[in-house]
Design an enzyme around this catalytic site. Structure first.
Site, PDB file in Angstrom:
ATOM      1  N   ASP A   1      -0.227   8.304   6.314  1.00  0.00           N
ATOM      2  CA  ASP A   1      -0.904   7.364   5.405  1.00  0.00           C
ATOM      3  C   ASP A   1      -2.473   7.958   5.535  1.00  0.00           C
ATOM      4  OD1 ASP A   1      -2.114   4.969   4.424  1.00  0.00           O
ATOM      5  OD2 ASP A   1      -2.449   4.096   6.579  1.00  0.00           O
TER       6      ASP A   1
ATOM      7  N   ASP B   1      -6.804   2.172  -3.346  1.00  0.00           N
ATOM      8  CA  ASP B   1      -7.280   2.387  -1.760  1.00  0.00           C
ATOM      9  C   ASP B   1      -7.168   3.538  -1.183  1.00  0.00           C
ATOM     10  OD1 ASP B   1      -7.872   1.766   0.929  1.00  0.00           O
ATOM     11  OD2 ASP B   1      -5.974   0.807   1.294  1.00  0.00           O
TER      12      ASP B   1
ATOM     13  N   ASP C   1       0.781  -1.228  -0.099  1.00  0.00           N
ATOM     14  CA  ASP C   1       0.163   0.095   0.066  1.00  0.00           C
ATOM     15  C   ASP C   1       0.870   1.246   0.097  1.00  0.00           C
ATOM     16  OD1 ASP C   1      -1.520   2.293   1.161  1.00  0.00           O
ATOM     17  OD2 ASP C   1      -3.121   0.735   1.386  1.00  0.00           O
TER      18      ASP C   1
HETATM   19  C1  RNT Z   1      -5.576   0.421   5.719  1.00  0.00           C
HETATM   20  C2  RNT Z   1      -5.387  -0.651   4.604  1.00  0.00           C
HETATM   21  C3  RNT Z   1      -6.575  -1.188   4.340  1.00  0.00           C
HETATM   22  C4  RNT Z   1      -7.836  -0.406   4.374  1.00  0.00           C
HETATM   23  C5  RNT Z   1      -8.815  -1.028   3.541  1.00  0.00           C
HETATM   24  C6  RNT Z   1     -10.318  -0.490   3.925  1.00  0.00           C
HETATM   25  O1  RNT Z   1      -4.573   1.052   6.244  1.00  0.00           O
HETATM   26  O2  RNT Z   1      -4.675   0.341   3.624  1.00  0.00           O
HETATM   27  O3  RNT Z   1      -6.204  -1.746   2.869  1.00  0.00           O
HETATM   28  O4  RNT Z   1      -7.704   0.939   3.684  1.00  0.00           O
HETATM   29  O5  RNT Z   1      -8.882  -2.512   3.983  1.00  0.00           O
HETATM   30 ZN    ZN Z   2      -4.663  -0.545   1.836  1.00  0.00          ZN
END
Ligand code: RNT
Ligand code: ZN
Length: 417
Positions: free
Chosen positions: A292, A324, A257
């Site tokens: 984040d 995301d 992410d």
């Molecule tokens: C959270 C993560 C996760 C969520 C989703 C909703 O920090 O990035 O992926 O954003 O599952």
């Molecule tokens: Zn995520």
């Protein structure tokens, strides 16, 4: 001569076939996250709100979806402005329980039948996520790593049920579902014992993944994180934890992410290394601003770099691209459209690069050409190829899409008082 013809000739002059790039782009399915449409609330309880889990939406722009039908209508509107067919990424908390509370350890495929019908009607695939936040058993910062075995068992059952629901999605829709595991477990202050929760988390995951699910229908991923709100000092599922865990479970993908690393650490830099050691990767493309923060994805340098890493290294079949983010301060349909179109634009930008010629210069040690040419190519007429791609896909090519969203806001969203 049309704008596209001009662009086509310009790119042809550096050996790039724009028609071929458009055809390739048409085949790339992105996974669009359902949770942008309602600020990650879900439909478990009437009026439920995102709580716990170290994630946070900010803003109170009117018109968020309150029911599955409203969310589906908004998703259809967004997809009508995004070129090509994609996948929709659901969270377990978006179940349809018919007004009767169904807890996370009780969910079944039937609670998602409405989504499957929706996916079939619209020709899209589905991805899935167990929901390890916004629950009384996640509020003390521990789910699969809890010291309470009853709580662990509860969440293990949730994970197993989610994988079965995902298998059902894959079977019904004839395309594999990707199921992403992100657990918010962590601590505000630095714990004395950082090891035991990790041992418990790994054991819980082992139980979840030991259940056989047909890999044609589902593939699982595990998502790491550096910190969250309320878990600033320690996150059980760190990057090292999941890199190690996936090393022992080669059937799993690691999810990167964009917002889950140190501020100067970028996921584009990780893709080529990780491609060596796992067959597939999952990306959660987001945009951290200072932390984040999950801002709407835009056509910025890191997005371009992510797409370039995938395309330059021939990884389009091995990198799953999911978005995301959740911005509650602007029109939520627009937020989807902006992010999805930006990701596609970044992929197109990468597909329009004369990569082989640049690699050749590099191999010959001609770093002068490498730098000079990549700079020159930055101003090539990408926009005209993008417009052609949109025209061929039957969606607005430029900012006209916004008028459509505004109309929808006036006719539909504004009435959701
Ligand atoms: C959270 C993560 C996760 C969520 C989703 C909703 O920090 O990035 O992926 O954003 O599952
Ligand atoms: Zn995520």
């Amino acid at each position: 001569m049309s704008n596209y013809q001009i662009a086509k000739e310009k790119y042809a002059s550096i050996g790039v076939d724009t028609d071929a790039a458009i055809e390739k782009l048409k085949k790339i399915k992105l996974s669009m996250h359902c949770w942008q449409g309602d600020d990650v609330c879900g439909f478990e309880k009437a009026g439920s709100e995102l709580s716990g889990g170290g994630i946070q939406t900010t803003g109170n722009y009117p018109g968020k979806a309150r029911t599955a039908d409203e969310l589906r209508a908004d998703i259809i509107k967004a997809f009508s402005l995004i070129p090509q067919k994609h996948k929709l990424n659901l969270h377990a908390s978006y179940l349809e329980n018919g007004g009767k509370f169904v807890d996370r350890n009780e969910i079944e495929p039937k609670h998602f039948a409405g989504w499957v019908d929706f996916a079939k009607e619209n020709g899209i695939g589905l991805d899935f996520n167990p929901t390890y936040f916004s629950h009384k058993y996640s509020n003390d910062g521990a789910t699969l790593s809890s010291q309470d075995s009853a709580i662990r068992e509860f969440w293990i059952e949730h994970g197993i049920r989610c994988r079965k629901i995902a298998e059902y999605f894959g079977k019904e829709l004839g395309q594999r579902c990707n199921t992403n595991f992100w657990m918010s477990d962590g601590c505000k202050e630095s714990p004395i014992d950082k090891l035991s929760p990790r041992i418990r988390m790994a054991e819980s995951l082992d139980k979840i993944f030991s259940v056989k699910i047909d890999p044609r229908y589902n593939k699982d991923s595990v998502e790491s994180k550096l910190f969250g709100i309320g878990s600033e000092s320690y996150v059980v599922g760190s990057h090292e934890f999941f890199m190690g865990y996936a090393g022992r479970h080669p059937e799993l993908m690691v999810t990167l992410d964009s917002g889950h690393f140190h501020p100067t650490e970028i996921i584009s830099a990780k893709i080529s290394a990780m491609a060596l050691f796992s067959d597939e990767l999952m990306l959660h493309v987001s945009r951290p601003v200072r932390w984040d923060s999950d801002h709407v994805v835009i056509f910025d340098d890191e997005l371009k770099a992510i797409a370039q890493e995938i395309v330059r290294n021939g990884l389009l079949d091995r990198v799953n691209i999911a978005l995301d983010y959740f911005d509650a301060s602007i029109n939520r349909v627009a937020a989807w459209v902006i992010g999805m179109r930006s990701m596609q634009k970044a992929l197109l930008n990468a597909l329009l690069e004369p990569t082989e010629a640049l690699k050749k210069a590099e191999l010959e040690g001609d770093f002068t050409s490498r730098l000079a040419l990549t700079e020159e190519y930055k101003n090539f007429p990408l926009i005209y190829v993008w417009e052609e791609f949109c025209n061929q896909s039957g969606v607005p090519a430029g900012e006209e899409w916004l008028a459509e969203v505004k109309r929808y806001e006036k006719d539909v969203l504004a009435k959701r008082a």
